[in-house]
Design a protein around this motif. Sequence first.
Motif, mmCIF file in Angstrom:
data_model
loop_
_atom_site.group_PDB
_atom_site.id
_atom_site.type_symbol
_atom_site.label_atom_id
_atom_site.label_comp_id
_atom_site.label_asym_id
_atom_site.label_seq_id
_atom_site.Cartn_x
_atom_site.Cartn_y
_atom_site.Cartn_z
ATOM 1 N N TRP A 7 43.903 33.361 35.813
ATOM 2 C CA TRP A 7 44.346 34.605 36.444
ATOM 3 C C TRP A 7 43.614 34.875 37.748
ATOM 4 N N GLU A 10 44.937 32.566 40.466
ATOM 5 C CA GLU A 10 46.282 32.934 40.919
ATOM 6 C C GLU A 10 46.226 34.084 41.916
ATOM 7 N N GLN A 11 45.442 35.108 41.587
ATOM 8 C CA GLN A 11 45.313 36.247 42.486
ATOM 9 C C GLN A 11 44.683 35.832 43.809
ATOM 10 N N ALA A 346 46.220 38.449 30.888
ATOM 11 C CA ALA A 346 46.084 36.986 30.892
ATOM 12 C C ALA A 346 44.880 36.581 30.060
#
Length: 466
Positions: A7, A10-11, A346
Amino acid sequence: MSVFRPWWFEQALIQETPAPAQPLTEHIHADVCIVGGGYTGLWTAIMLKQAQPDLAVVLIERDLCGSGASGRNGGCLLTLATKFLTLKRLFGEAEALRIVKASEDAVYQIAQFCREHAIEAEVRIDGTLYTATNTAQLGSMDGVMNELARHQSLSWAALPSQEVRLMAGSDQHLAGAFSPVGGSVQPGLLVRGLARVARAMGVTIYESTPMTRLIESEQPQVQTPHGSIRAKSVVLALNASMATMFPALSRSIAVVSSDMIITEPCPDLLKRTGLTRGVAVCDSRIFVNYYRSTVDGRLMLGKGGNTFAYGNRMLRSFDRPSRYQASLKQTLGRFFPALQDVPIAASWNGPSDRSVTGLPFFGKLNQHSRIFYGFGYSGNGVGPTYLGGQILSSLVLGLDNAWTRSSLVSGPKGYFPPEPIRWLGAHMVRNAIRRKENAEDHDQTASYLDCKLAGFAAAAGKADKG
């Protein structure tokens, strides 16, 4: 088939827009070739360019920079102060104090570097809180704190129980010690920001470029699927993968997962608990529970010591959502009853390179004069990798300084047994720890055998037990 991205990472890829991942497709020369695009490799590259801007530095990464442990840890920015007793036992008093001070300075240096280079990594120097969540954990920091106080090097202070609960945002904590040195960071944003800055400084970065072979000749050569780099010096910054790629280091670490969950934003609920700052909270278990809030009002909670890899292999499960999500959610509900119905955004996990001492180590591969390595951060690498960059850049430049003379630069300080003894032993110890800590959580006396077995893992915990 899509690639799993933790997570945080991804950010980070959304906010720190990556340059196209160009692989190496030719045969080139460089002054320095760094293998591995995580914190250690990038800090080393940056520090080399700061020292000698004209140095030709090439960095290769098998995936994207930061896609390994650097982009998927919990983002707790910690120091090596809690390892003082181990440092003192291994390296002596003076060196132990120097390393502790350097690790504390690194917290502020990382924050300063981010400010100077516009890395929006959500760095919050709000401190670190180590707690006791059952009576057996009470006093677990006393030995370390007493020794540091004796040397006027103590940044920690024991807090009243009510203040601990308020700072931690949970009534599960019975006692605790707080240091203002530490905090939290968005790890993916930090590592992607470092990659951006390294490129701007002139470091040539090739992503999607794994090392397929290292030729340990007088001028070492790093081979890749479609090219090669011949360099005057090579730095191996491969984290847990070092143990599988180089037989001489295969028993220097045990690869074990650290598993994490993160909630959807719930700022009002977090405000109600009091956990609104970036303080990193760790309990005093051997395989700790750790958590912290995020800038956008989420709660991240993790736990180490779950999946042990046979032969230190990089398991497929390391690149998937955590299989311990249900257990982590249960722990989150126990610490924060008000958050137990908040959806989980997540879960993920990743391999941690646990050394025998719980400390990182550095050295020359097979005593080659121009091939250097560093790893073994044992789940506590966000801050200490800055020291790793100082050590490895100093070694490459051939400096005579406190880092090149440091006892950290003498290879592993212990080895695990060979397989299958290591794997079987790790599971025996892990299960004993679980039974012991479950008994302690219920104010029961753990069995003598479980206590003895659990003692073997104490060195790999977050804090010395003193």
